[in-house]
Structures are given as structure tokens and as C-alpha cells.
Design a protein around this motif. Structure first.
Motif, PDB file in Angstrom:
ATOM      1  N   SER A 196      -8.086 -41.867  -2.648  1.00 22.75           N
ATOM      2  CA  SER A 196      -7.860 -43.203  -3.206  1.00 22.75           C
ATOM      3  C   SER A 196      -9.172 -43.849  -3.631  1.00 22.75           C
ATOM      4  N   VAL A 197     -10.209 -43.688  -2.817  1.00 24.34           N
ATOM      5  CA  VAL A 197     -11.517 -44.235  -3.172  1.00 24.34           C
ATOM      6  C   VAL A 197     -12.097 -43.473  -4.362  1.00 24.34           C
ATOM      7  N   LEU A 198     -11.910 -42.149  -4.383  1.00 23.81           N
ATOM      8  CA  LEU A 198     -12.428 -41.331  -5.478  1.00 23.81           C
ATOM      9  C   LEU A 198     -11.759 -41.675  -6.806  1.00 23.81           C
ATOM     10  N   MET A 199     -10.536 -42.186  -6.756  1.00 23.64           N
ATOM     11  CA  MET A 199      -9.838 -42.556  -7.982  1.00 23.64           C
ATOM     12  C   MET A 199     -10.539 -43.688  -8.731  1.00 23.64           C
ATOM     13  N   ILE A 200     -11.341 -44.481  -8.026  1.00 22.91           N
ATOM     14  CA  ILE A 200     -12.026 -45.604  -8.681  1.00 22.91           C
ATOM     15  C   ILE A 200     -13.020 -45.113  -9.735  1.00 22.91           C
ATOM     16  N   PRO A 201     -13.984 -44.245  -9.391  1.00 22.34           N
ATOM     17  CA  PRO A 201     -14.893 -43.760 -10.439  1.00 22.34           C
ATOM     18  C   PRO A 201     -14.191 -42.888 -11.472  1.00 22.34           C
ATOM     19  N   ILE A 202     -13.136 -42.184 -11.071  1.00 16.46           N
ATOM     20  CA  ILE A 202     -12.406 -41.380 -12.051  1.00 16.46           C
ATOM     21  C   ILE A 202     -11.724 -42.287 -13.069  1.00 16.46           C
ATOM     22  N   ALA A 203     -11.068 -43.347 -12.587  1.00 20.94           N
ATOM     23  CA  ALA A 203     -10.386 -44.274 -13.487  1.00 20.94           C
ATOM     24  C   ALA A 203     -11.365 -45.018 -14.384  1.00 20.94           C
ATOM     25  N   ALA A 204     -12.629 -45.085 -13.980  1.00 19.17           N
ATOM     26  CA  ALA A 204     -13.642 -45.751 -14.797  1.00 19.17           C
ATOM     27  C   ALA A 204     -14.160 -44.867 -15.917  1.00 19.17           C
ATOM     28  N   THR A 205     -13.781 -43.582 -15.939  1.00 17.27           N
ATOM     29  CA  THR A 205     -14.266 -42.663 -16.969  1.00 17.27           C
ATOM     30  C   THR A 205     -13.157 -42.220 -17.915  1.00 17.27           C
ATOM     31  N   VAL A 206     -11.983 -42.844 -17.833  1.00 16.60           N
ATOM     32  CA  VAL A 206     -10.874 -42.505 -18.727  1.00 16.60           C
ATOM     33  C   VAL A 206     -10.554 -43.718 -19.590  1.00 16.60           C
ATOM     34  N   PRO A 207      -9.871 -43.528 -20.719  1.00 22.68           N
ATOM     35  CA  PRO A 207      -9.494 -44.669 -21.553  1.00 22.68           C
ATOM     36  C   PRO A 207      -8.680 -45.699 -20.763  1.00 22.68           C
ATOM     37  N   SER A 208      -8.774 -46.934 -21.176  1.00 22.98           N
ATOM     38  CA  SER A 208      -8.069 -48.015 -20.479  1.00 22.98           C
ATOM     39  C   SER A 208      -6.559 -47.819 -20.492  1.00 22.98           C
ATOM     40  N   SER A 209      -6.046 -47.107 -21.496  1.00 23.84           N
ATOM     41  CA  SER A 209      -4.604 -46.853 -21.533  1.00 23.84           C
ATOM     42  C   SER A 209      -4.175 -46.042 -20.310  1.00 23.84           C
ATOM     43  N   ILE A 210      -4.974 -45.049 -19.928  1.00 20.51           N
ATOM     44  CA  ILE A 210      -4.653 -44.231 -18.755  1.00 20.51           C
ATOM     45  C   ILE A 210      -4.849 -45.043 -17.480  1.00 20.51           C
ATOM     46  N   ALA A 211      -5.955 -45.788 -17.410  1.00 23.53           N
ATOM     47  CA  ALA A 211      -6.196 -46.614 -16.224  1.00 23.53           C
ATOM     48  C   ALA A 211      -5.093 -47.648 -16.049  1.00 23.53           C
ATOM     49  N   LEU A 212      -4.604 -48.212 -17.162  1.00 25.89           N
ATOM     50  CA  LEU A 212      -3.504 -49.171 -17.086  1.00 25.89           C
ATOM     51  C   LEU A 212      -2.242 -48.508 -16.574  1.00 25.89           C
ATOM     52  N   TYR A 213      -1.968 -47.291 -17.043  1.00 26.65           N
ATOM     53  CA  TYR A 213      -0.792 -46.564 -16.562  1.00 26.65           C
ATOM     54  C   TYR A 213      -0.919 -46.273 -15.074  1.00 26.65           C
ATOM     55  N   TRP A 214      -2.098 -45.841 -14.633  1.00 27.46           N
ATOM     56  CA  TRP A 214      -2.307 -45.564 -13.207  1.00 27.46           C
ATOM     57  C   TRP A 214      -2.109 -46.831 -12.383  1.00 27.46           C
TER      58      TRP A 214
END
Length: 336
Positions: free
Chosen positions: A267-285
Motif C-alpha cells: 500500500s505504501v509502495l503504491m504511492i510512488p508508483i501512482a506518482a509515475t503513471v498518468p493521472s487517468s490511471i491514478a484517478l482510476y486507482w
């Protein structure tokens, strides 16, 4: 019809690499579209990877039928509702979570409740079986190892018969995982395909639409969230879900404790991963995690559990939300 036409134009060109055409030709081919601030690995076209290269597996995934189905679903939702892309992503996520994962989550709780209700009977059988095996071991002169293996073998068979009798084998509770994780992957890859360039049937790139289809602090859904609000929110909500499950488990085994720590780390690792993908994917997550949190809270409601015909168990509470808040407050206040 529109969805089928859209998918026909969404297929990536097999050998198109704009970076290889030089800075003079790249703006012409992209129609002057501004480039999103994505990392090189995230902005590169899926089709640029050779089928036999290191990225062949990802190319196969990105062009697979399930991903194309996810693309069609997103396009249909966007076309049918007329919502901006951020609204289409939100609506599609809510629909998938409500129509697919919520019933499966209710079924999972149904199976786990029946398994929990079987535990007193299993303990009673285990106690009597242990006595019978001990008597037989003394009569036949078995060693402790033989007696132990005989006890475990018979106990597994008797417990399996109980699961068959009540139609509640624990493996059935894992159906949610086998459906939810692939669906999450397919939707994420579909949004990545859109964010890195896919042509619309009317001539307008879905990437261009996503570039202006955001809201608030992320107006460009093809770019990264420079504020880190989306990535941090994804991590926080996932951690809340983990803590909710951890508080439900009283007297966890060492293996369950290790799994809990592992999921917390993910869950913590998802933070830097979500910061390196387009906002569309981060919004979906973020939408998916929020719906997961909401479903977990809903499945604690005694009325909803009764509506889903989930059997009552000894661990059920008449005031689940009050108990959850008190447990969270006690846990985090004790660390201060």
C-alpha cells in the motif's frame, strides 16, 4: 457501432516511433498536440516494443481481448453519458465495483461466515479424534510421528466432508481475488493505452480528449499528478482497508501477521508508483480503492448482511461502526 469503430482505430501502428522520426516530423504527425509530462517508459508506445523483446509480454497484454473490452467499455460509457473523461472513469469504476465486485464480496463474506460457524464443530471433532487416535496408537504401538500423521489425515478428510456438507469450502472465498485483480489490471492498461495515444473514429485522439478531460488540480489526465494528491490518497485509502481487516482478526497467526505487513508495504509502495503513471490511471486507482473501502464498510452493516443472507456469527457486532472507530482510535492513540 460507435464502440466497434473506435476500437478499429485504437489499434496501435506496428512500427510507429515518433522519437525516431526526428523533431521536425513528430509535431506534424501528432497534429501539434502538446506532449504530456510522462516518464520515457510510460510515454513510449506499446507497439514500439518488438514482439520478441523484453516488452513482448506487455505488448501482448496491451493488445489482448480483455484490454480491448475495457477500452470499449470506457468509450461506450464516455459516449453514452456525455460526461468528461474524469466523470466517465469515475462512473465506469463505480459500475464495475457495484455490479461485479460487490456481489462477489458479499458471497465471500457468506462463505467465511459459514466457515466460522463450523469452527466449534471442527474443534469438537478434533478433540474426539485426538483421543481415538491416542487409544489406537497405544493398542498398535504407533510412534508419535505415525499417530500425528494419521490424526492429520483423518481430520483433513472429516473437515473436507463438513465443507462439502455446508457447501462452504474456503477456496470459494478467493473468487473475488481472481476476478478483481485481473479487472484492475485490464482497466489500468486500457487507460494507459488511451493516455499514450489512441485514435478516435472521428479523427480526434482519445489522448487529446484526456489531455483536457480532467478536473480540479489534474486538468490533464495524460500527465502526472505533480501535487501527489492522487497518489497519496490511493496509499492512504489502501492502508485504511488493510487496518480494517487487521482489526477484525483477533489473535492472528504468524503467517497472517506477515501477510498483513506485506500488504501494508504494498500500500505504501503504491504511492510512488501512482506518482509515475498518468493521472487517468491514478484517478482510476483512487476511485477503485474508495469503492473498495465503501464496500467493506457496507458489508459490516447488520441490515445489509441480513439482506445478503450472510449467516450470523459470534464475531458479529450490533454496532460495527462504533466498534471500528473505537478500535482505530485505541490503536493509533496508543502509539502517541
Amino acid at each position: 457501432m460507435l464502440c466497434r469503430l473506435s476500437l478499429r482505430w485504437l489499434r496501435p501502428l506496428p512500427a510507429l516511433r515518433l522519437g525516431a522520426l526526428g523533431p521536425q516530423l513528430a509535431p506534424v504527425l501528432t497534429g501539434g498536440m502538446r506532449r504530456s509530462a510522462l516518464p520515457v517508459w510510460a510515454a513510449s508506445s506499446v507497439s514500439a516494443v518488438a514482439p520478441g523483446g523484453a516488452g513482448g509480454w506487455y505488448e501482448a497484454l496491451a493488445t489482448s481481448a480483455p484490454v480491448q473490452g475495457a477500452e470499449a467499455l470506457l468509450l461506450c460509457a464516455h459516449t453514452a453519458t456525455g460526461l468528461p473523461w474524469w466523470g466517465s472513469i469515475l462512473l465506469t469504476t463505480m459500475a464495475l465495483r457495484g455490479a461485479v465486485t460487490l456481489p462477489l464480496a458479499a458471497y465471500q463474506h457468506y462463505i467465511l461466515a459459514k466457515v466460522e460457524n463450523l469452527q466449534p464443530e471442527i474443534k469438537n471433532i478434533a478433540r474426539h479424534l485426538n483421543q481415538e487416535v491416542a487409544v489406537r496408537a497405544n493398542q498398535l504401538g504407533w510412534s508419535k510421528r505415525v499417530a500425528r500423521l494419521t490424526y492429520l489425515k483423518i481430520l483433513r478428510r472429516l473437515v473436507s466432508e463438513l465443507y462439502i456438507r455446508d457447501n462452504c469450502h474456503p477456496f470459494k472465498a478467493t473468487v473475488l481475488v481472481w476476478i478483481q485483480i485481473p479487472m484492475w489490471i485490464f482497466m489500468s492498461v486500457a487507460l494507459r493505452n488511451f493516455s499514450t495515444g489512441a485514435a478516435h473514429s472521428e479523427g480526434f485522439s482519445v489522448q487529446e480528449q484526456l489531455a483536457t478531460g480532467g478536473v480540479l488540480w489534474f486538468p490533464d489526465l495524460t500527465a502526472l499528478d505533480s501535487t501527489w494528491i492522487l497518489p497519496v490518497s490511493v496509499g492512504v485509502i489502501n492502508l485504511l482497508i488493510v487496518e480494517m481487516f487487521a482489526l477484525q482478526k483477533i489473535g492472528m497467526s504468524r503467517f497472517q501477521t506477515y501477510i498483513t505487513y506485506f500488504v501494508r508495504a504494498v500500500s505504501v509502495l503504491m504511492i510512488p508508483i501512482a506518482a509515475t503513471v498518468p493521472s487517468s490511471i491514478a484517478l482510476y486507482w483512487l476511485c477503485s480503492s474508495f469503492m473498495g473501502l465503501s464496500q467493506n464498510l457496507l458489508l459490516r452493516s447488520p441490515r445489509f448482511r441480513q439482506l445478503c443472507r450472510i449467516p450470523l456469527t459470534k464475531s458479529d457486532s450490533h454496532t460495527p461502526y462504533k466498534d471500528l472507530f473505537a478500535a482505530l482510535h485505541a490503536k493509533f492513540s496508543s502509539r502517541k
